[in-house]
Design an enzyme around this catalytic site. Structure first.
Site, mmCIF file in Angstrom:
data_model
loop_
_atom_site.group_PDB
_atom_site.id
_atom_site.type_symbol
_atom_site.label_atom_id
_atom_site.label_comp_id
_atom_site.label_asym_id
_atom_site.label_seq_id
_atom_site.Cartn_x
_atom_site.Cartn_y
_atom_site.Cartn_z
ATOM 1 N N CYS A 129 1.198 -1.162 0.215
ATOM 2 C CA CYS A 129 0.177 -0.185 0.051
ATOM 3 C C CYS A 129 0.377 1.211 -0.119
ATOM 4 C CB CYS A 129 -0.855 -0.011 1.212
ATOM 5 S SG CYS A 129 -2.767 -0.987 0.938
ATOM 6 N N ASP A 152 -11.584 -6.823 22.580
ATOM 7 C CA ASP A 152 -10.416 -6.905 23.161
ATOM 8 C C ASP A 152 -10.748 -6.207 24.396
ATOM 9 O OD1 ASP A 152 -7.726 -6.855 24.688
ATOM 10 O OD2 ASP A 152 -8.231 -4.839 24.783
#
Length: 296
Positions: A78, A128
């Site tokens: 990228c 999380d």
């Protein structure tokens, strides 16, 4: 064996970063989404801000924004993009949280990967924050839902929940002289975006018949979109524009102007002969398309 040459592969078969130095820098944006499925108890605790780790949605939002900035460090090929705007929105759903990210840049390439990374990392951060009370959460449905700018222009990748009707206008197809090839082409293209085809018909090139079917669809079925295929040319039986104009309440000329302009690149001598129109009746958009499968 020599590999075929792709943008990310050189003549020797090695990976490379695509050279975009000659591409113009334009305003580009991309939107992505994903979904975190969780138990009802976890969703309730999230809504009540009663999680052991504290405020989860704000942290997930910040994590997504930070992740978008780090995309070239996470995805090897990228390009580094200077984002002008990054947004990450989280909203409650029946069985979890929907995450939608949007990234806007002025660059020579688009920010699709930045948007996807933002949505996925926001989901991981939310996972999380909630995992202490829910080990059964599932992250899924990660997808690009919209992009704009660049050579390919704008597209809506996911239009799930929208409904469409496809109406082929052809005397010969209606009579069974030949098979309708344009209808299946339109159906396949719409289905790829998540649009549900609620009806597909073939009718003759008869003005009153076409008008009756369009009015019926708009007033009874009420789809988001109706595509008519064929009947946009100059012959006496090409009456799709006349039928549409009888039915629509407000014109949308920009749509057909755009279609003719894009068609001009391939067919400069014939594209502007199309008389196709577009417009709205109620909440239904009606668009005339040519009858050739390649044009559809």
């Amino acid at each position: 064996m020599k590999l075929p040459t792709f943008n990310h592969i050189d003549d020797e078969g090695h990976l490379k970063m695509v050279n975009v130095s000659l591409k113009p820098e334009t305003l580009r944006s991309a939107k992505a989404s994903c979904f975190v499925q969780m138990s009802l108890q976890t969703l309730k605790a999230l809504k009540e801000n009663n999680l052991p780790k504290g405020e989860a949605l704000v942290l997930a939002q910040v994590a997504g924004i930070q992740a978008a900035k780090q995309t070239p460090h996470l995805i090897p090929l990228c390009h580094g993009l200077n984002a002008k705007e990054i947004t990450v929105d989280l909203s409650y759903a029946d069985r979890g949280v929907r995450i939608v990210s949007r990234v806007e840049v002025v660059a020579a390439t688009g920010p699709e990967m930045e948007a996807l990374v933002a949505a996925s990392v926001a989901a991981l951060a939310l996972y999380d924050m909630c995992k202490a009370i829910d080990k059964s959460m599932v992250i899924g449905d990660l997808k690009l839902i919209e992009k704009s700018g660049g050579k390919s222009g704008s597209c809506l990748v996911d239009l799930t929940g929208n409904q469409a009707v496809v109406l082929t206008l052809s005397d010969r197809a209606f009579q069974g002289i030949y098979s309708d090839l344009s209808g299946p082409e339109a159906r396949a293209a719409l289905s790829e975006t998540g649009i549900k085809i609620v009806q597909q018909e073939v009718v003759p090139d008869d003005l009153e018949t076409i008008v009756d079917r369009l009015v019926y669809f708009c007033e009874v079925i009420k789809p988001d979109l109706i595509l008519t295929l064929g009947g946009t040319g100059m012959s006496p039986r090409d009456v799709a524009p006349e039928a549409a104009l009888r039915v629509i309440e407000r014109k949308a000329p920009g749509i057909t102007e755009m279609l003719r302009q894009q068609s001009f690149a391939k067919h400069p001598t014939s594209s502007f002969l199309s008389r196709a129109v577009a417009g709205i009746r109620g909440k239904t958009l009606i668009v005339n398309l040519p009858g050739k499968p390649s044009a559809v």
